[in-house]
Scaffold this motif. Structure first.
Motif, PDB file in Angstrom:
ATOM      1  N   SER A  48       0.503  16.049  -1.988  1.00  0.00           N
ATOM      2  CA  SER A  48       1.569  15.501  -1.160  1.00  0.00           C
ATOM      3  C   SER A  48       2.041  16.572  -0.182  1.00  0.00           C
ATOM      4  CB  SER A  48       2.754  15.054  -2.013  1.00  0.00           C
ATOM      5  OG  SER A  48       2.373  14.024  -2.868  1.00  0.00           O
ATOM      6  N   GLU A  78      -2.924   5.303   1.409  1.00  0.00           N
ATOM      7  CA  GLU A  78      -3.748   4.125   1.722  1.00  0.00           C
ATOM      8  C   GLU A  78      -3.458   3.626   3.139  1.00  0.00           C
ATOM      9  OE1 GLU A  78      -4.382   1.783  -2.468  1.00  0.00           O
ATOM     10  OE2 GLU A  78      -2.356   1.794  -1.635  1.00  0.00           O
ATOM     11  N   ARG A  79      -2.186   3.625   3.506  1.00  0.00           N
ATOM     12  CA  ARG A  79      -1.816   3.182   4.857  1.00  0.00           C
ATOM     13  C   ARG A  79      -2.375   4.146   5.898  1.00  0.00           C
ATOM     14  NH1 ARG A  79       4.426   2.593   4.133  1.00  0.00           N
ATOM     15  NH2 ARG A  79       4.420   2.091   6.342  1.00  0.00           N
ATOM     16  N   PRO A 138       7.387   5.077   7.219  1.00  0.00           N
ATOM     17  CA  PRO A 138       7.313   5.130   5.761  1.00  0.00           C
ATOM     18  C   PRO A 138       8.114   4.041   5.064  1.00  0.00           C
ATOM     19  CG  PRO A 138       8.637   6.944   6.599  1.00  0.00           C
ATOM     20  CD  PRO A 138       8.021   6.253   7.784  1.00  0.00           C
ATOM     21  N   ASP A 139       9.092   3.457   5.749  1.00  0.00           N
ATOM     22  CA  ASP A 139       9.948   2.448   5.133  1.00  0.00           C
ATOM     23  C   ASP A 139       9.739   1.044   5.675  1.00  0.00           C
ATOM     24  OD1 ASP A 139      11.294   4.430   3.605  1.00  0.00           O
ATOM     25  OD2 ASP A 139      12.434   4.954   5.402  1.00  0.00           O
ATOM     26  N   GLY A 187      -4.837  11.194  -1.865  1.00  0.00           N
ATOM     27  CA  GLY A 187      -3.801  11.051  -2.880  1.00  0.00           C
ATOM     28  C   GLY A 187      -3.773  12.197  -3.874  1.00  0.00           C
ATOM     29  N   GLU A 240      -4.644  12.096   2.225  1.00  0.00           N
ATOM     30  CA  GLU A 240      -5.297  10.794   2.320  1.00  0.00           C
ATOM     31  C   GLU A 240      -5.959  10.398   1.002  1.00  0.00           C
ATOM     32  OE1 GLU A 240      -7.458   9.346   6.043  1.00  0.00           O
ATOM     33  OE2 GLU A 240      -9.084   9.437   4.583  1.00  0.00           O
ATOM     34  N   MET A 285       0.836  -1.193   0.000  1.00  0.00           N
ATOM     35  CA  MET A 285       0.000   0.000   0.000  1.00  0.00           C
ATOM     36  C   MET A 285       0.875   1.248   0.000  1.00  0.00           C
ATOM     37  SD  MET A 285      -3.251  -0.575   2.511  1.00  0.00           S
ATOM     38  CE  MET A 285      -2.505  -1.457   3.860  1.00  0.00           C
ATOM     39  N   ASP A 286       0.403   2.302  -0.659  1.00  0.00           N
ATOM     40  CA  ASP A 286       1.140   3.560  -0.603  1.00  0.00           C
ATOM     41  C   ASP A 286       0.782   4.288   0.692  1.00  0.00           C
ATOM     42  OD1 ASP A 286      -1.343   4.738  -1.085  1.00  0.00           O
ATOM     43  OD2 ASP A 286      -0.872   5.314  -3.128  1.00  0.00           O
ATOM     44  N   LEU A 287       1.496   5.381   0.975  1.00  0.00           N
ATOM     45  CA  LEU A 287       1.310   6.082   2.244  1.00  0.00           C
ATOM     46  C   LEU A 287      -0.123   6.567   2.460  1.00  0.00           C
ATOM     47  CD1 LEU A 287       4.661   8.045   2.661  1.00  0.00           C
ATOM     48  CD2 LEU A 287       3.872   6.055   3.950  1.00  0.00           C
TER      49      LEU A 287
END
Length: 114
Positions: free
Chosen positions: A44, A8-9, A61-62, A41, A39, A4-6
């Motif tokens: 940023s 989505e997370r 994030p990682d 998307g 949120e 998932m991208d940030l």
């Protein structure tokens, strides 16, 4: 939460914690509009705002968010305090953050211990 991208997370973490977008924005110290854009998307957030959002939601994030979250069994008021403090501390540049942590911790202990 791999894959998932940030945004989505962040959405998943917010829903898992039963938080509103307003609560996340307030806790992270960002505008509601900035959080909603992140949120969804559609935008940023820049450096400090992104770090504050991720810190408030306890998102690495990682890494693996589920493995990094160990305080979910703490009382809710303690979790809120830590989330707010984490979001505040995330606004500091890296070189100043350790001093801020030291000073704030010392201040808390002086205030609560007399």
């Amino acid at each position: 939460m791999g894959g998932m991208d940030l945004p989505e997370r962040a959405f998943k973490r917010r829903k898992d914690r039963k938080l509103t977008q307003e609560q996340v924005a307030s806790g992270a110290g960002v505008s509601l509009r900035a959080y909603q854009g992140f949120e969804s998307g559609k935008s940023s957030p820049q450096g400090g705002n992104l770090r504050a959002i991720l810190a408030f939601l306890d998102i690495d994030p990682d890494g693996d968010d589920d493995a990094a979250t160990t305080r979910t069994t703490w009382p809710a008021d303690v979790q809120v305090f830590l989330d707010v403090m984490g979001a505040y501390l995330a606004t500091f540049p890296d070189v100043e953050r350790l001093d801020a942590i030291h000073n704030l911790t010392a201040q808390i202990f002086r205030t609560t211990r007399g």
